[in-house]
Enzyme design. Structure first.
Site, mmCIF file in Angstrom:
data_model
loop_
_atom_site.group_PDB
_atom_site.id
_atom_site.type_symbol
_atom_site.label_atom_id
_atom_site.label_comp_id
_atom_site.label_asym_id
_atom_site.label_seq_id
_atom_site.Cartn_x
_atom_site.Cartn_y
_atom_site.Cartn_z
ATOM 1 N N LYS A 87 23.979 30.764 13.250
ATOM 2 C CA LYS A 87 24.034 32.088 13.864
ATOM 3 C C LYS A 87 23.219 33.081 13.044
ATOM 4 O O LYS A 87 23.390 33.174 11.822
ATOM 5 C CB LYS A 87 25.477 32.568 13.955
ATOM 6 C CG LYS A 87 26.364 31.697 14.833
ATOM 7 C CD LYS A 87 27.798 32.184 14.834
ATOM 8 C CE LYS A 87 28.677 31.281 15.708
ATOM 9 N NZ LYS A 87 30.087 31.703 15.677
ATOM 10 N N ARG A 106 32.649 23.066 12.435
ATOM 11 C CA ARG A 106 33.993 22.493 12.474
ATOM 12 C C ARG A 106 34.680 22.505 11.106
ATOM 13 O O ARG A 106 35.806 22.039 10.970
ATOM 14 C CB ARG A 106 33.922 21.054 13.018
ATOM 15 C CG ARG A 106 35.254 20.551 13.537
ATOM 16 C CD ARG A 106 35.135 19.411 14.508
ATOM 17 N NE ARG A 106 34.408 18.259 13.993
ATOM 18 C CZ ARG A 106 34.260 17.121 14.672
ATOM 19 N NH1 ARG A 106 34.800 16.997 15.870
ATOM 20 N NH2 ARG A 106 33.584 16.115 14.167
ATOM 21 N N LYS A 107 34.027 23.044 10.090
ATOM 22 C CA LYS A 107 34.616 23.083 8.754
ATOM 23 C C LYS A 107 34.694 24.518 8.238
ATOM 24 O O LYS A 107 34.272 24.833 7.125
ATOM 25 C CB LYS A 107 33.784 22.208 7.804
ATOM 26 C CG LYS A 107 33.950 20.716 8.056
ATOM 27 C CD LYS A 107 35.330 20.225 7.686
ATOM 28 C CE LYS A 107 35.528 18.727 7.909
ATOM 29 N NZ LYS A 107 35.648 18.388 9.333
ATOM 30 N N GLU A 141 20.953 28.972 22.002
ATOM 31 C CA GLU A 141 20.023 29.982 22.474
ATOM 32 C C GLU A 141 19.158 30.473 21.319
ATOM 33 O O GLU A 141 19.668 30.730 20.223
ATOM 34 C CB GLU A 141 20.764 31.182 23.068
ATOM 35 C CG GLU A 141 21.656 30.850 24.268
ATOM 36 C CD GLU A 141 22.981 30.241 23.845
ATOM 37 O OE1 GLU A 141 23.375 29.208 24.454
ATOM 38 O OE2 GLU A 141 23.604 30.752 22.905
ATOM 39 N N PHE A 171 34.840 2.352 1.428
ATOM 40 C CA PHE A 171 34.247 3.405 2.242
ATOM 41 C C PHE A 171 32.770 3.075 2.442
ATOM 42 O O PHE A 171 31.891 3.751 1.942
ATOM 43 C CB PHE A 171 34.429 4.763 1.551
ATOM 44 C CG PHE A 171 34.031 5.970 2.385
ATOM 45 C CD1 PHE A 171 33.651 5.861 3.717
ATOM 46 C CD2 PHE A 171 34.052 7.233 1.801
ATOM 47 C CE1 PHE A 171 33.296 6.979 4.459
ATOM 48 C CE2 PHE A 171 33.699 8.354 2.529
ATOM 49 C CZ PHE A 171 33.321 8.229 3.855
ATOM 50 N N HIS A 206 28.618 14.748 5.049
ATOM 51 C CA HIS A 206 29.671 14.638 6.064
ATOM 52 C C HIS A 206 29.059 15.009 7.413
ATOM 53 O O HIS A 206 28.245 15.946 7.493
ATOM 54 C CB HIS A 206 30.824 15.576 5.716
ATOM 55 C CG HIS A 206 31.998 15.455 6.625
ATOM 56 N ND1 HIS A 206 32.028 16.040 7.882
ATOM 57 C CD2 HIS A 206 33.188 14.817 6.490
ATOM 58 C CE1 HIS A 206 33.178 15.780 8.470
ATOM 59 N NE2 HIS A 206 33.901 15.038 7.646
ATOM 60 N N ASP A 242 30.298 37.225 13.375
ATOM 61 C CA ASP A 242 31.013 36.081 12.821
ATOM 62 C C ASP A 242 30.488 35.759 11.433
ATOM 63 O O ASP A 242 31.252 35.397 10.533
ATOM 64 C CB ASP A 242 30.830 34.844 13.708
ATOM 65 C CG ASP A 242 31.761 34.833 14.897
ATOM 66 O OD1 ASP A 242 32.768 35.546 14.858
ATOM 67 O OD2 ASP A 242 31.475 34.122 15.871
ATOM 68 N N ASP A 278 31.944 8.753 12.325
ATOM 69 C CA ASP A 278 32.604 9.985 12.751
ATOM 70 C C ASP A 278 31.572 10.911 13.377
ATOM 71 O O ASP A 278 30.550 11.214 12.767
ATOM 72 C CB ASP A 278 33.248 10.655 11.531
ATOM 73 C CG ASP A 278 34.061 11.887 11.881
ATOM 74 O OD1 ASP A 278 34.366 12.085 13.067
ATOM 75 O OD2 ASP A 278 34.387 12.654 10.952
ATOM 76 N N ALA A 279 31.827 11.392 14.584
ATOM 77 C CA ALA A 279 30.937 12.373 15.197
ATOM 78 C C ALA A 279 30.988 13.680 14.415
ATOM 79 O O ALA A 279 32.009 14.037 13.830
ATOM 80 C CB ALA A 279 31.336 12.620 16.650
ATOM 81 N N ASP A 287 29.931 16.722 9.999
ATOM 82 C CA ASP A 287 30.008 18.134 10.382
ATOM 83 C C ASP A 287 29.055 18.983 9.552
ATOM 84 O O ASP A 287 28.402 19.908 10.058
ATOM 85 C CB ASP A 287 31.435 18.663 10.223
ATOM 86 C CG ASP A 287 32.407 18.026 11.194
ATOM 87 O OD1 ASP A 287 31.977 17.626 12.288
ATOM 88 O OD2 ASP A 287 33.598 17.914 10.842
ATOM 89 N N LYS A 288 28.966 18.679 8.260
ATOM 90 C CA LYS A 288 28.065 19.439 7.390
ATOM 91 C C LYS A 288 26.605 19.106 7.683
ATOM 92 O O LYS A 288 25.725 19.967 7.541
ATOM 93 C CB LYS A 288 28.390 19.151 5.924
ATOM 94 C CG LYS A 288 29.620 19.863 5.442
ATOM 95 C CD LYS A 288 29.320 21.326 5.196
ATOM 96 C CE LYS A 288 30.273 22.208 5.950
ATOM 97 N NZ LYS A 288 29.844 23.591 6.054
ATOM 98 N N LYS A 333 25.093 38.257 14.684
ATOM 99 C CA LYS A 333 26.421 37.734 15.021
ATOM 100 C C LYS A 333 27.385 38.099 13.893
ATOM 101 O O LYS A 333 27.264 37.619 12.771
ATOM 102 C CB LYS A 333 26.401 36.217 15.193
ATOM 103 C CG LYS A 333 25.871 35.726 16.535
ATOM 104 C CD LYS A 333 24.407 35.923 16.714
ATOM 105 C CE LYS A 333 23.887 35.235 17.970
ATOM 106 N NZ LYS A 333 22.471 35.580 18.218
ATOM 107 N N GLU A 344 23.815 25.040 18.008
ATOM 108 C CA GLU A 344 24.809 24.042 17.625
ATOM 109 C C GLU A 344 24.145 22.664 17.588
ATOM 110 O O GLU A 344 23.181 22.413 18.315
ATOM 111 C CB GLU A 344 25.955 23.989 18.648
ATOM 112 C CG GLU A 344 26.433 25.340 19.134
ATOM 113 C CD GLU A 344 27.173 26.118 18.086
ATOM 114 O OE1 GLU A 344 27.744 25.488 17.175
ATOM 115 O OE2 GLU A 344 27.186 27.352 18.176
ATOM 116 N N LYS A 366 34.377 13.264 0.706
ATOM 117 C CA LYS A 366 35.398 14.299 0.908
ATOM 118 C C LYS A 366 36.225 14.431 -0.368
ATOM 119 O O LYS A 366 36.463 13.433 -1.060
ATOM 120 C CB LYS A 366 36.324 13.949 2.074
ATOM 121 C CG LYS A 366 35.659 13.884 3.424
ATOM 122 C CD LYS A 366 36.669 13.634 4.543
ATOM 123 C CE LYS A 366 37.488 14.866 4.820
ATOM 124 N NZ LYS A 366 38.352 14.714 6.022
#
Length: 414
Positions: free
Chosen positions: A293, A272-273, A59, A258, A14, A299, A266-267, A16-17, A297, A42, A183
């Protein structure tokens, strides 16, 4: 009325992945050169019929300033995932059709002084940013053969199984017509905490143009073939048979075809997931992404620690479900707050406040302690980019250490 809950997953292909994998591969490479690397990277991908683009931004600060081939890492990861031809969404190996733009600088000195030992207001290693992180665990996966002890929500576990199996089928040739993008979505009906039925199962699988190659242009025959193969070789093999009933609704490629997927369709963007990465919506999420990260971090590192703590609470028998929230201020080592919520499942009349006190006594949530205890300064992150960060079996290289139960901690909690 019975409770039903739905979660989804996406495959490593995908878009995003793909971006998560690129970001985490860069992180791993940086950590191999400098275990104390500061990384926040990113990626963005987008393809078209005749070209594609990968954009890297963020960074990176490394001791000794070694030369890191960011572009080559991005291309290698995309090819490994399956993007080696424009027909599937991107040909990352072809510099003529795939352009990589690198916009990576160094970490802000103002941030660095709050994270480095002995600098900033707090002499200990402070949190790399303010934020709230959640960890979650539940006994419900103990009802599923092979998932005992994972202490994860079943909908997200089964959704990951489907996308992982689809990716494996592509790479092993079990389903040679499968392309990288996929998906899944699984809805589970519960009786109390026990999963009793898959009420619906959705799987979208990118595929070759079988209608043209095999079925003389007949799209309906193509869809029927793909549905049959996916049900027999993925769904029936990997889904718990007792949860599949005559009433289970199965949707395979709901639009009918598909072909066009990946960055062409798809960008993709790193991070984003986040719900796919965590608990599929069953447990809350603080909003911060994990991939790309380094462990300074919070997060990332504090989300791992919160999961580690919640899993111990449930494994110790203190509750059937446990959600732990930790909050931080940038540059400050100690959490600003810790909150425990067992959602009314606490055992033996033990209150959430009592469990919180035991958690505070058993765990050190300072970033430096989390990093040391879980061994997070190792190149273990590329493998987290698909299939979820939680409910995974630890590996020999120290990956998914936050899933390992510690007997001494269980004793402290009990």
């Amino acid at each position: 009325m019975a409770r039903t809950f739905t979660s989804e997953s996406v495959s490593s292909g995908h878009p995003d992945k793909l971006c998560d994998a690129i970001s985490d591969a860069i992180l791993d490479e940086c950590i191999m050169h400098d275990p104390g690397a500061r990384v926040a990277v990113e990626a963005l991908v987008k393809g078209a019929s005749r070209s594609s683009n990968i954009v890297l931004a963020g960074e990176v600060s490394l001791a000794g300033d070694p030369e890191i081939e960011f572009e080559q890492i991005a291309r290698r990861v995309a090819v490994e995932i399956g993007y080696d031809d424009l027909s599937v969404g991107m040909d990352a190996s072809n510099e003529g059709t795939c352009e990589v733009t690198c916009l990576i600088g160094k970490q802000s000195a103002d941030i660095a002084q709050g994270v480095d030992f002995g600098s900033g207001i707090d002499p200990d290693q402070g949190a790399g940013d303010q934020g709230i992180m959640f960890g979650y665990a539940t006994i419900e996966s103990n009802f599923i053969d092979g998932a005992e002890g994972l202490l994860m929500p079943v909908p997200i576990l089964l959704s990951h199984m489907l996308t992982n199996a689809t990716t494996e089928a592509m790479h092993t040739g079990k389903l040679p017509w499968v392309r990288p993008d996929a998906k899944s979505q699984v809805s589970i009906r519960y009786d109390g905490l026990e999963p009793v039925e898959i009420t619906s199962l959705v799987l979208a699988v990118q595929h070759d143009d079988l209608a043209s190659e095999i079925f003389e242009g007949d799209v309906s025959k193509e869809h029927s073939f793909i549905r049959s193969e996916v049900i027999e070789k993925i769904i029936k093999k990997f889904m718990p048979s007792r949860l599949l009933t005559d009433n289970t609704e199965i949707v395979i490629n709901g639009t009918g075809r598909f072909l066009l997927g990946g960055p062409h369709a798809d960008a993709g963007i790193t991070g984003r997931k986040v719900i796919v990465d965590s608990y599929g919506g069953m447990g809350r999420h603080g909003g911060g992404a994990f991939s790309g990260k380094d462990p300074s971090k919070v997060d990332r590192s504090a989300s791992y620690a919160a999961r580690w703590a919640a899993k111990h609470v449930v494994a110790a028998g203190l509750a059937d479900k446990c959600e732990i929230q930790i909050s931080y201020a940038i540059g400050v080592a100690q959490p600003t707050a810790i909150h425990v919520d067992t959602q009314g499942t606490g055992a033996h009349g033990i209150s959430d406040i009592e469990i919180e006190q035991r958690v505070r006594g058993a765990f050190d949530f300072r970033p430096s302690s989390i990093i040391e205890r879980l061994g997070l300064r190792r190149p273990i992150y590329r493998r987290t980019a698909a299939g979820g960060h939680f409910g995974r079996n630890p590996d020999d290289d120290g990956g998914f250490s936050w899933e390992i139960l510690d007997d001494s901690i269980l004793s402290l909690l009990s």
